[in-house]
Design a protein around this motif. Sequence first.
Motif, mmCIF file in Angstrom:
data_model
loop_
_atom_site.group_PDB
_atom_site.id
_atom_site.type_symbol
_atom_site.label_atom_id
_atom_site.label_comp_id
_atom_site.label_asym_id
_atom_site.label_seq_id
_atom_site.Cartn_x
_atom_site.Cartn_y
_atom_site.Cartn_z
ATOM 1 N N GLN A 157 0.883 -1.108 -0.132
ATOM 2 C CA GLN A 157 -0.002 -0.027 0.113
ATOM 3 C C GLN A 157 0.862 1.170 -0.003
ATOM 4 O O GLN A 157 2.205 1.038 0.279
ATOM 5 C CB GLN A 157 -0.869 -0.057 1.019
ATOM 6 N N PRO A 158 0.382 2.460 -0.392
ATOM 7 C CA PRO A 158 1.208 3.684 -0.494
ATOM 8 C C PRO A 158 1.642 4.040 1.086
ATOM 9 O O PRO A 158 1.057 3.619 1.959
ATOM 10 C CB PRO A 158 -0.002 4.640 -0.903
ATOM 11 N N LEU A 159 2.858 4.612 1.096
ATOM 12 C CA LEU A 159 3.340 4.948 2.435
ATOM 13 C C LEU A 159 2.482 5.763 3.179
ATOM 14 O O LEU A 159 2.197 5.735 4.467
ATOM 15 C CB LEU A 159 4.660 5.746 2.124
ATOM 16 N N GLU A 160 1.548 6.826 2.408
ATOM 17 C CA GLU A 160 0.615 7.732 3.225
ATOM 18 C C GLU A 160 -0.223 6.913 3.858
ATOM 19 O O GLU A 160 -1.031 7.366 4.760
ATOM 20 C CB GLU A 160 0.276 8.636 2.285
ATOM 21 N N GLU A 161 -0.645 5.479 3.457
ATOM 22 C CA GLU A 161 -1.753 4.939 4.245
ATOM 23 C C GLU A 161 -1.435 3.944 5.099
ATOM 24 O O GLU A 161 -2.221 3.234 5.788
ATOM 25 C CB GLU A 161 -2.405 4.044 2.971
ATOM 26 N N LEU A 162 -0.063 3.938 5.456
ATOM 27 C CA LEU A 162 0.375 3.123 6.592
ATOM 28 C C LEU A 162 -0.034 3.358 7.969
ATOM 29 O O LEU A 162 -0.544 2.638 8.622
ATOM 30 C CB LEU A 162 1.722 3.095 6.616
ATOM 31 N N ALA A 163 -0.052 4.571 8.338
ATOM 32 C CA ALA A 163 -0.849 5.265 9.456
ATOM 33 C C ALA A 163 -1.086 6.756 9.430
ATOM 34 O O ALA A 163 -0.163 7.399 9.560
ATOM 35 C CB ALA A 163 0.389 5.080 10.562
ATOM 36 N N PRO A 164 -2.031 6.983 8.537
ATOM 37 C CA PRO A 164 -2.291 8.587 8.162
ATOM 38 C C PRO A 164 -2.331 9.227 9.438
ATOM 39 O O PRO A 164 -2.949 8.836 10.680
ATOM 40 C CB PRO A 164 -3.521 8.522 7.512
ATOM 41 N N ALA A 165 -2.077 10.648 9.499
ATOM 42 C CA ALA A 165 -2.028 11.512 10.522
ATOM 43 C C ALA A 165 -3.591 11.603 10.784
ATOM 44 O O ALA A 165 -4.310 11.969 10.244
ATOM 45 C CB ALA A 165 -1.448 12.792 9.988
ATOM 46 N N GLY A 166 -3.748 11.598 12.201
ATOM 47 C CA GLY A 166 -5.131 12.012 12.840
ATOM 48 C C GLY A 166 -5.876 10.756 12.781
ATOM 49 O O GLY A 166 -7.276 10.905 13.106
ATOM 50 N N SER A 167 -5.696 9.771 12.015
ATOM 51 C CA SER A 167 -6.223 8.368 11.879
ATOM 52 C C SER A 167 -6.545 7.640 13.276
ATOM 53 O O SER A 167 -5.504 7.723 14.166
ATOM 54 C CB SER A 167 -5.996 7.518 10.795
ATOM 55 N N ALA A 168 -7.506 6.745 13.368
ATOM 56 C CA ALA A 168 -7.639 5.788 14.399
ATOM 57 C C ALA A 168 -6.494 4.927 14.269
ATOM 58 O O ALA A 168 -6.123 4.485 15.465
ATOM 59 C CB ALA A 168 -9.113 5.246 14.584
ATOM 60 N N LEU A 169 -6.155 4.507 13.014
ATOM 61 C CA LEU A 169 -5.052 3.650 12.877
ATOM 62 C C LEU A 169 -3.586 4.107 13.670
ATOM 63 O O LEU A 169 -3.123 3.232 14.232
ATOM 64 C CB LEU A 169 -5.032 3.305 11.233
ATOM 65 N N ARG A 170 -3.448 5.472 13.309
ATOM 66 C CA ARG A 170 -2.268 5.819 13.840
ATOM 67 C C ARG A 170 -2.190 5.956 15.391
ATOM 68 O O ARG A 170 -1.358 5.622 15.995
ATOM 69 C CB ARG A 170 -2.041 7.181 13.379
ATOM 70 N N ALA A 171 -3.314 6.313 15.724
ATOM 71 C CA ALA A 171 -3.544 6.329 17.377
ATOM 72 C C ALA A 171 -3.475 5.011 17.918
ATOM 73 O O ALA A 171 -2.593 4.856 18.934
ATOM 74 C CB ALA A 171 -4.858 6.918 17.636
ATOM 75 N N GLU A 172 -3.728 3.914 17.144
ATOM 76 C CA GLU A 172 -3.496 2.496 17.519
ATOM 77 C C GLU A 172 -2.161 2.288 17.434
ATOM 78 O O GLU A 172 -1.743 1.625 18.599
ATOM 79 C CB GLU A 172 -4.421 1.657 16.679
ATOM 80 N N CYS A 173 -1.521 2.498 16.741
ATOM 81 C CA CYS A 173 -0.150 2.306 16.305
ATOM 82 C C CYS A 173 0.630 2.693 17.680
ATOM 83 O O CYS A 173 1.439 2.233 18.341
ATOM 84 C CB CYS A 173 0.243 2.473 15.036
ATOM 85 N N TRP A 174 0.404 4.055 17.895
ATOM 86 C CA TRP A 174 1.159 4.885 18.909
ATOM 87 C C TRP A 174 0.759 4.136 20.221
ATOM 88 O O TRP A 174 1.666 3.878 21.047
ATOM 89 C CB TRP A 174 0.590 6.085 18.983
ATOM 90 N N ALA A 175 -0.520 3.642 20.394
ATOM 91 C CA ALA A 175 -0.840 2.819 21.705
ATOM 92 C C ALA A 175 0.075 1.847 21.916
ATOM 93 O O ALA A 175 0.748 1.270 22.951
ATOM 94 C CB ALA A 175 -2.144 2.802 21.863
ATOM 95 N N LYS A 176 0.026 0.946 20.796
ATOM 96 C CA LYS A 176 0.763 -0.281 20.815
ATOM 97 C C LYS A 176 2.293 0.117 20.783
ATOM 98 O O LYS A 176 3.027 -0.916 21.697
ATOM 99 C CB LYS A 176 0.440 -1.251 19.530
ATOM 100 N N THR A 177 3.013 0.854 20.352
ATOM 101 C CA THR A 177 4.339 1.180 20.518
ATOM 102 C C THR A 177 4.803 1.638 21.929
ATOM 103 O O THR A 177 5.728 1.327 22.454
ATOM 104 C CB THR A 177 4.853 2.574 19.465
ATOM 105 N N ARG A 178 3.794 2.351 22.459
ATOM 106 C CA ARG A 178 3.937 2.868 23.916
ATOM 107 C C ARG A 178 4.072 1.584 24.773
ATOM 108 O O ARG A 178 4.875 1.432 25.709
ATOM 109 C CB ARG A 178 3.078 3.955 24.294
ATOM 110 N N GLU A 179 2.974 0.689 24.594
ATOM 111 C CA GLU A 179 3.026 -0.578 25.414
ATOM 112 C C GLU A 179 4.147 -1.207 25.340
ATOM 113 O O GLU A 179 4.514 -1.931 26.281
ATOM 114 C CB GLU A 179 1.755 -1.170 25.092
ATOM 115 N N ALA A 180 4.724 -1.443 24.032
ATOM 116 C CA ALA A 180 5.940 -2.108 23.871
ATOM 117 C C ALA A 180 7.167 -1.401 24.620
ATOM 118 O O ALA A 180 7.838 -2.427 25.354
ATOM 119 C CB ALA A 180 6.180 -2.238 22.384
ATOM 120 N N ALA A 181 7.074 -0.104 24.560
ATOM 121 C CA ALA A 181 8.278 0.445 25.325
ATOM 122 C C ALA A 181 8.179 -0.032 26.931
ATOM 123 O O ALA A 181 8.997 0.114 27.508
ATOM 124 C CB ALA A 181 8.348 1.900 25.049
ATOM 125 N N GLY A 182 6.742 -0.025 27.168
ATOM 126 C CA GLY A 182 6.731 -0.166 28.615
ATOM 127 C C GLY A 182 7.449 -1.558 28.837
ATOM 128 O O GLY A 182 7.686 -1.916 29.979
#
Length: 280
Positions: A157-182
Amino acid sequence: MSKPICFYDIPGTSKAVAWSPNTWKTRFCLNAKGLPYKTIWVEFPDIEAVCTQIGAAPTGKQPDGSPMYTLPVLHDPNTGATVSESLAIARYLERTYPGPVALIPPALDGLVGDFQKAVWAAFGLPMMRLVVPAVHATLRPGARPYFRATREARFGQPLEELAPAGSALRAECWAKTREAAGVLAGWWDEEANTKGLVPRAAEEAGAGERTLLVSDALPVSYADAIMVSWLYWFRECLGEESGEWKTMTAWHGGRWVRLMAAMEKYAQVDSGESVQLSKL
């Protein structure tokens, strides 16, 4: 040692120029050991050609089964060795230049590869969705079309669709990344608490936690270089002034910023020289 080691890295447009987490691991090792070296900057489209030219081994296979070449690569003119892949390079440096810092203590050599894989597994795809588009923007303009084409083929898929700014998908990716850092923070604290180095109350207050993974008494370890290299990847690609990076620096009481500060003395980047084979 009479001649500087040649260290092959990928240039970007960030303030540090260096941005790749894998090549940062090698840079930390070279700097921590105080070894003289020269960076050879290689643009993304030229990596395979340069690696085959200098006799560097592939580090994997492409989806079609052809050899895959990646950086870092190290060529040591003092021994004639050419070594691919960050962990193999760290082990080569430890074996060939054992002083003054033991990056991989002998007792932990068998575990360090598992640790490197575990860090990658903890972050996984959500992190990639966040950072890969930012890598595209970090690269020098001439290398971006190649990077876009190869990564979009990989992700489908296009790079812009991996985690679009302001999207629920991007928020989910950040939540999972923060959890992994924990999860990773827990590894640091578990090691410290096992040895009675961090009182639980101080840990919960966000103070006094273990800074370096192997031992705060040692200057640095390869395990610390692995983690800080991922953090540098975020900072250099997202931008030091970006809101997302500033949010990340506050995670877990700011412990990751303190780890970066502990490693900063090993983060020097030389000007080096550039190799350009393709028409960018």
